[in-house]
Scaffold this active site. Structure first.
Site, PDB file in Angstrom:
ATOM      1  N   LYS A 216       0.846  -1.200   0.000  1.00 44.32           N
ATOM      2  CA  LYS A 216       0.000   0.000   0.000  1.00 44.32           C
ATOM      3  C   LYS A 216       0.889   1.261   0.000  1.00 44.32           C
ATOM      4  O   LYS A 216       2.114   1.165   0.086  1.00 44.32           O
ATOM      5  CB  LYS A 216      -0.961  -0.046   1.185  1.00 44.32           C
TER       6      LYS A 216
HETATM    7  C1  PLP Z   1      -5.465  -4.201   0.773  1.00 45.81           C
HETATM    8  C2  PLP Z   1      -6.943  -4.035   0.768  1.00 45.81           C
HETATM    9  C3  PLP Z   1      -7.740  -4.363   1.873  1.00 45.81           C
HETATM   10  C4  PLP Z   1      -7.209  -5.095   3.055  1.00 45.81           C
HETATM   11  O1  PLP Z   1      -6.162  -4.484   3.667  1.00 45.81           O
HETATM   12  P1  PLP Z   1      -5.351  -5.315   4.781  1.00 45.81           P
HETATM   13  O2  PLP Z   1      -4.624  -4.253   5.526  1.00 45.81           O
HETATM   14  O3  PLP Z   1      -4.456  -6.248   4.050  1.00 45.81           O
HETATM   15  O4  PLP Z   1      -6.357  -6.033   5.609  1.00 45.81           O
HETATM   16  C5  PLP Z   1      -9.076  -4.042   1.849  1.00 45.81           C
HETATM   17  N1  PLP Z   1      -9.637  -3.473   0.767  1.00 45.81           N
HETATM   18  C6  PLP Z   1      -8.920  -3.167  -0.326  1.00 45.81           C
HETATM   19  C7  PLP Z   1      -9.603  -2.517  -1.482  1.00 45.81           C
HETATM   20  C8  PLP Z   1      -7.554  -3.467  -0.369  1.00 45.81           C
HETATM   21  O5  PLP Z   1      -6.850  -3.203  -1.471  1.00 45.81           O
END
Ligand code: PLP
Length: 414
Positions: A216
């Site tokens: 992210k």
């Molecule tokens: C990465 C992601 C999540 C989950 O994030 P985590 O921190 O891995 O639980 C949820 N929604 C979207 C759209 C994502 O890309």
């Protein structure tokens, strides 16, 4: 999700760590995503490791305070905003819906064009998911489709700021207000993103959840932040984040009872963020604006170099708004010389990692079978999915890296 970057990456749903792909061995492999971890980040983590306090403690608290300050650093109103650090965005979404009282018999509307985490938390609570189609211009949830999916059982809407472009929040919030629905934003892609000039996280929804997963826009390895102005929601989420331990009971009795005392007021979860992870987040947050600027530069370079090809370039934010550019999503036009799958294979042969975000939920066996879904119900998401691929985008990519990707695409599509 499909993964095209080698056997190791195939085990990783986010395609972070491509194993050595086949020849030509002379070109370095250009990964799809890569975190940028500085010596300052490493020093902060080491400081935590040496401190004797490695799980949730002073650094997690500081990360929450810094996050709130960051949300307000462009002048957005953060009065009454609670920032609650958790060990994933999935955990944060679950806590938000739980605190809003979502449960069996309820329905929650979200986009089919997302990662399964957005929807799975609704099922954790025994409620049902109503998947709806996207607006092809933005790839975000279509407000008209939301309105059409509302039933007497609908309790909440979960917009996703897909790729880092804000969903149409003015419309989503207006629909929610008209129908008395809650709004929980999946902001996993949306740091830093603005909607109508306001930072995502400070809008008028019930809760907003960010992700700090490894790929992210800022990362703590695993982590997330639940943001809300609703004091009751915040209190419930804080209790449920750590086993249902009531800090209130603790606070009330500290004067008369030694510090070992606590009360369990609910069957809570284990969703707290460690100080090791929070330490990483402190430094990442300081760089969030620089990271955002570099991602925007890369997106602009792609847009410029890919002009004139048989492709649809990614939608940009409205003038004056910020797009986080978590993803750079290209769509191939029907007249392109090869299809999406062939292009990904071509790029992989050129030692370039790509991915697809996402195989829409209506195509996954669980969601398809539980709700009897078919692609004809989601023509826009289906069409986008068939034509789309996500190109490498991360802060340490050089301009030459970007041009290398563009040259490989031009060769393929000509
Ligand atoms: C990465 C992601 C999540 C989950 O994030 P985590 O921190 O891995 O639980 C949820 N929604 C979207 C759209 C994502 O890309």
């Amino acid at each position: 999700m499909e993964c095209f970057a080698g056997p190791l990456a195939a085990q990783d749903p986010f395609c972070m760590n491509p194993a050595d792909p086949p020849a030509p061995p002379t070109l370095p492999f250009l990964p799809f995503a890569l975190p940028e971890i500085g010596e300052d980040d490493i020093a902060e983590v080491v400081d935590t490791l040496r401190s004797g306090w490695i799980t949730t403690g002073p650094k997690a608290k500081r990360f929450e305070a810094d996050f709130k300050a960051w949300l307000g650093d462009a002048g957005d109103n953060t009065d009454g905003l609670h920032c609650i650090a958790v060990n994933s965005a999935t955990a944060g979404l679950h806590l938000a819906l739980e605190a809003l009282g979502i449960g069996p018999g309820d329905e929650v509307i979200t986009t089919t064009h997302t990662f399964t985490a957005t929807a799975e938390v609704v099922r954790y609570l025994g409620a049902d998911v109503r998947l709806v189609d996207i607006d092809p211009a933005t790839l975000n949830i279509d407000p008209a489709a939301i309105e059409a999916a509302i039933t007497p059982r609908t309790k909440a809407i979960m917009p996703v700021h897909y790729a880092g472009l804000a969903a149409d929040m003015p419309q989503v919030l207006a629909i929610a207000q008209r129908h008395g629905l809650k709004v929980v934003e999946d902001a996993a892609h949306a740091l830093p993103t603005t909607s109508a000039g306001r930072r995502v996280g400070t809008l008028d929804s019930d809760a907003t959840v960010f992700s700090f997963y490894a790929n992210k826009t800022i990362t703590t390895g695993e982590g997330g932040m639940l943001v809300t102005r609703n004091a009751a929601l915040a209190k419930r989420a804080q209790v449920m984040r750590l086993h249902g331990m009531s800090r209130d009971a603790f606070d009330r009795f500290t004067a008369t009872v030694p510090s070992w005392y606590y009360e369990i007021v609910a069957p809570g979860f284990k969703y707290n963020l460690t100080d090791i992870a929070a330490a990483l987040g402190l430094g990442q947050l300081k760089k969030a604006h620089r990271f955002g600027q570099r991602r925007a530069q890369i997106a602009a370079l792609y847009n410029q170099a890919l002009q004139g090809l048989p492709v649809i370039l990614p939608p940009d934010s409205l003038p004056g708004d910020l797009h986080s550019w978590h993803l750079y999503v290209l769509r191939l036009l029907p007249q392109a010389a090869m299809g999406r799958n062939a292009l990904i294979e071509h790029l992989f042969a050129q030692r370039i990692g790509c991915s697809v975000h996402y195989t829409p939920l209506h195509l996954h066996p669980y969601w398809r079978d539980r709700y009897g879904l078919s692609p004809t119900q989601f023509p826009q998401s289906q069409q986008a999915f068939d034509a789309m691929l996500s190109l490498p985008i991360y802060t340490s990519m050089t301009d030459d890296d970007v041009l290398r990707v563009c040259e490989a695409i031009k060769t393929a599509l000509r």
